[in-house]
Design a protein around this motif. Structure first.
Motif, short mmCIF file in Angstrom:
data_model
loop_
_atom_site.label_atom_id
_atom_site.label_comp_id
_atom_site.label_asym_id
_atom_site.label_seq_id
_atom_site.Cartn_x
_atom_site.Cartn_y
_atom_site.Cartn_z
N GLY A 31 0.82 -1.21 0.00
CA GLY A 31 0.00 0.00 0.00
C GLY A 31 0.85 1.25 0.00
O GLY A 31 0.74 2.09 0.91
N ALA A 32 1.66 1.39 -1.03
CA ALA A 32 2.64 2.47 -1.08
C ALA A 32 2.17 3.66 -1.89
O ALA A 32 2.94 4.62 -2.06
CB ALA A 32 3.95 1.94 -1.66
N PHE A 33 0.95 3.64 -2.36
CA PHE A 33 0.52 4.65 -3.33
C PHE A 33 -0.61 5.54 -2.81
O PHE A 33 -1.30 6.20 -3.58
CB PHE A 33 0.09 3.97 -4.64
CG PHE A 33 1.24 3.30 -5.34
CD1 PHE A 33 1.98 3.99 -6.30
CD2 PHE A 33 1.59 2.00 -5.03
CE1 PHE A 33 3.05 3.38 -6.94
CE2 PHE A 33 2.66 1.38 -5.67
CZ PHE A 33 3.39 2.08 -6.63
N SER A 34 -0.79 5.58 -1.50
CA SER A 34 -1.89 6.36 -0.94
C SER A 34 -1.81 7.84 -1.31
O SER A 34 -2.82 8.49 -1.59
CB SER A 34 -1.92 6.22 0.59
OG SER A 34 -2.11 4.87 0.96
N TYR A 35 -0.60 8.38 -1.31
CA TYR A 35 -0.43 9.81 -1.60
C TYR A 35 -0.62 10.07 -3.10
O TYR A 35 -1.21 11.09 -3.49
CB TYR A 35 0.95 10.28 -1.14
CG TYR A 35 1.14 10.13 0.36
CD1 TYR A 35 0.75 11.13 1.25
CD2 TYR A 35 1.70 8.97 0.89
CE1 TYR A 35 0.93 10.98 2.62
CE2 TYR A 35 1.88 8.82 2.27
CZ TYR A 35 1.49 9.82 3.12
OH TYR A 35 1.64 9.68 4.48
N LEU A 36 -0.15 9.16 -3.92
CA LEU A 36 -0.34 9.31 -5.37
C LEU A 36 -1.82 9.18 -5.74
O LEU A 36 -2.34 9.98 -6.54
CB LEU A 36 0.47 8.26 -6.12
CG LEU A 36 0.28 8.24 -7.65
CD1 LEU A 36 0.82 9.51 -8.27
CD2 LEU A 36 0.98 7.02 -8.26
N THR A 37 -2.50 8.18 -5.17
CA THR A 37 -3.91 8.02 -5.52
C THR A 37 -4.74 9.19 -5.00
O THR A 37 -5.71 9.60 -5.63
CB THR A 37 -4.46 6.68 -4.96
OG1 THR A 37 -4.23 6.60 -3.55
CG2 THR A 37 -3.79 5.50 -5.65
N ARG A 38 -4.36 9.76 -3.86
CA ARG A 38 -5.05 10.97 -3.38
C ARG A 38 -4.89 12.11 -4.36
O ARG A 38 -5.86 12.80 -4.70
CB ARG A 38 -4.47 11.37 -2.03
CG ARG A 38 -5.04 12.67 -1.47
CD ARG A 38 -4.10 13.30 -0.45
NE ARG A 38 -2.82 13.68 -1.06
CZ ARG A 38 -1.76 14.07 -0.37
NH1 ARG A 38 -1.81 14.10 0.96
NH2 ARG A 38 -0.65 14.42 -0.99
N ASP A 39 -3.68 12.31 -4.86
CA ASP A 39 -3.41 13.42 -5.77
C ASP A 39 -4.11 13.26 -7.11
O ASP A 39 -4.46 14.26 -7.75
CB ASP A 39 -1.90 13.54 -6.04
CG ASP A 39 -1.12 14.06 -4.84
OD1 ASP A 39 -1.75 14.45 -3.83
OD2 ASP A 39 0.13 14.07 -4.91
N THR A 40 -4.30 12.02 -7.54
CA THR A 40 -4.77 11.78 -8.90
C THR A 40 -6.18 11.20 -8.98
O THR A 40 -6.67 10.90 -10.07
CB THR A 40 -3.81 10.82 -9.63
OG1 THR A 40 -3.69 9.60 -8.87
CG2 THR A 40 -2.43 11.45 -9.78
N GLY A 41 -6.84 11.02 -7.83
CA GLY A 41 -8.23 10.58 -7.84
C GLY A 41 -8.42 9.12 -8.16
O GLY A 41 -9.49 8.72 -8.65
N LEU A 42 -7.42 8.28 -7.85
CA LEU A 42 -7.57 6.85 -8.05
C LEU A 42 -7.98 6.18 -6.74
O LEU A 42 -7.80 6.73 -5.66
CB LEU A 42 -6.25 6.23 -8.53
CG LEU A 42 -5.64 6.79 -9.82
CD1 LEU A 42 -4.37 6.02 -10.15
CD2 LEU A 42 -6.62 6.72 -10.97
#
Length: 297
Positions: free
Chosen positions: A191-202
């Motif tokens: 689960g390393a992408f929480s900040y990326l998915t927050r920024d990009t709406g995923l």
């Protein structure tokens, strides 16, 4: 008297032609390759920045070597990510006198939502270039304190790099915004992408929240299989520093495509796909978009 005088003059002239050895640049040690690359962009030519861990190393459970300790003993500054990423770091510092800066200080963390790590901050804040602007501010301040003579250069380097970070952020948002509504889920091993998915709406789905010694449990794998089947997610991914075997079980059970390797905890070698942090962000965005849209990238 002439001979000794001439000898003295020749020696003096010879000395003038030999430049004095340059003072070695201060040594800055970063805990892993991603942070080291970010730091080099701020340091410019004035500091030697090295990574404690090598390319491809798993940072969470890293075990420092005697060589690491020797290097740290000679360091002028040590930088870590913080947020609980480097579980080994506090013990590592016990016998090290070098000052320390935690580059994530000031970042608003996203808490992990599941499993034994629930409620702890997700440490992968650098997966958002917006957060890394805070990293840069912390580095500028730390480098300026370490080497005040070049403080203006560190500030200028930081400002220039922050501009690149904002450009890459805009690119990420634009690239991942092209994903159709039914393919806006990112399924990964960690689960390393929480900040990326927050920024990009995923939407983020993962097998385990943080890399650890234990392998994925059958319950974790079953939960991801259910999520992939329920939403008919077309592709899944895994990170470069861990085995993709658990995710291949998801592929076999669901028929989803294996979308490829994503980079989080380590850069690649210089001739690899992600030799820098900015390359890492761009490569991941291309890989995710290509797999979830079925394009060639």
């Amino acid at each position: 008297m002439l001979v000794p005088l001439v000898a003295v003059l020749l020696a003096a002239l010879a000395g003038c032609g030999t430049p004095a050895p340059e003072k070695e640049r201060p040594l800055v040690l970063a805990t892993f390759t991603v942070i080291a690359d970010i730091a080099r962009n701020v340091a410019g030519e004035h500091l030697d920045v090295e990574s404690i861990t090598k390319v491809g190393a798993e940072i969470h459970g890293y075990e420092p070597t005697p060589g690491d300790l020797r290097r740290a003993a000679g360091a002028d500054l040590i930088i870590d990510n913080g947020l609980g990423l480097e579980a080994w770091f506090e013990q590592f510092l016990q016998d090290v006198d070098a000052p320390r800066v935690t580059v994530s200080d000031g970042v608003e963390p996203i808490d992990i939502a599941a499993d034994a790590y629930a409620g702890r901050p997700n440490p992968h804040a650098w997966m958002s270039p917006l957060n890394v602007e805070i990293y840069v501010d912390n580095l500028v301040a730390a480098f300026s304190e370490l080497d005040p003579q070049h403080a203006a250069d560190y500030a200028a380097n930081g400002e220039a790099y922050a501009g690149e970070l904002r450009t890459v952020h805009d690119e990420l948002v634009a690239d991942l915004h092209t994903l159709p509504a039914d393919a806006r889920a990112l399924v990964t091993c960690e689960g390393a992408f929480s900040y990326l998915t927050r920024d990009t709406g995923l939407t983020e789905i993962y097998i385990w929240p943080v890399n650890a010694e234990q392998q994925a449990t059958p319950q974790q794998i079953a939960g991801v299989i259910d999520a992939v089947e329920a939403d008919d997610i077309p592709a899944v991914f895994c990170e470069s520093t861990v085995s993709d075997r658990p995710m291949q079980q998801v592929v076999e059970a669901t028929g989803a495509a294996y979308g490829g390797v994503l980079y989080v905890d380590s850069l690649s070698e210089a001739d690899g796909p992600v030799p820098t942090y900015l390359d890492l962000l761009r490569y991941n965005a291309r890989t995710i978009t290509a797999a979830l849209t079925g394009s060639d990238g």
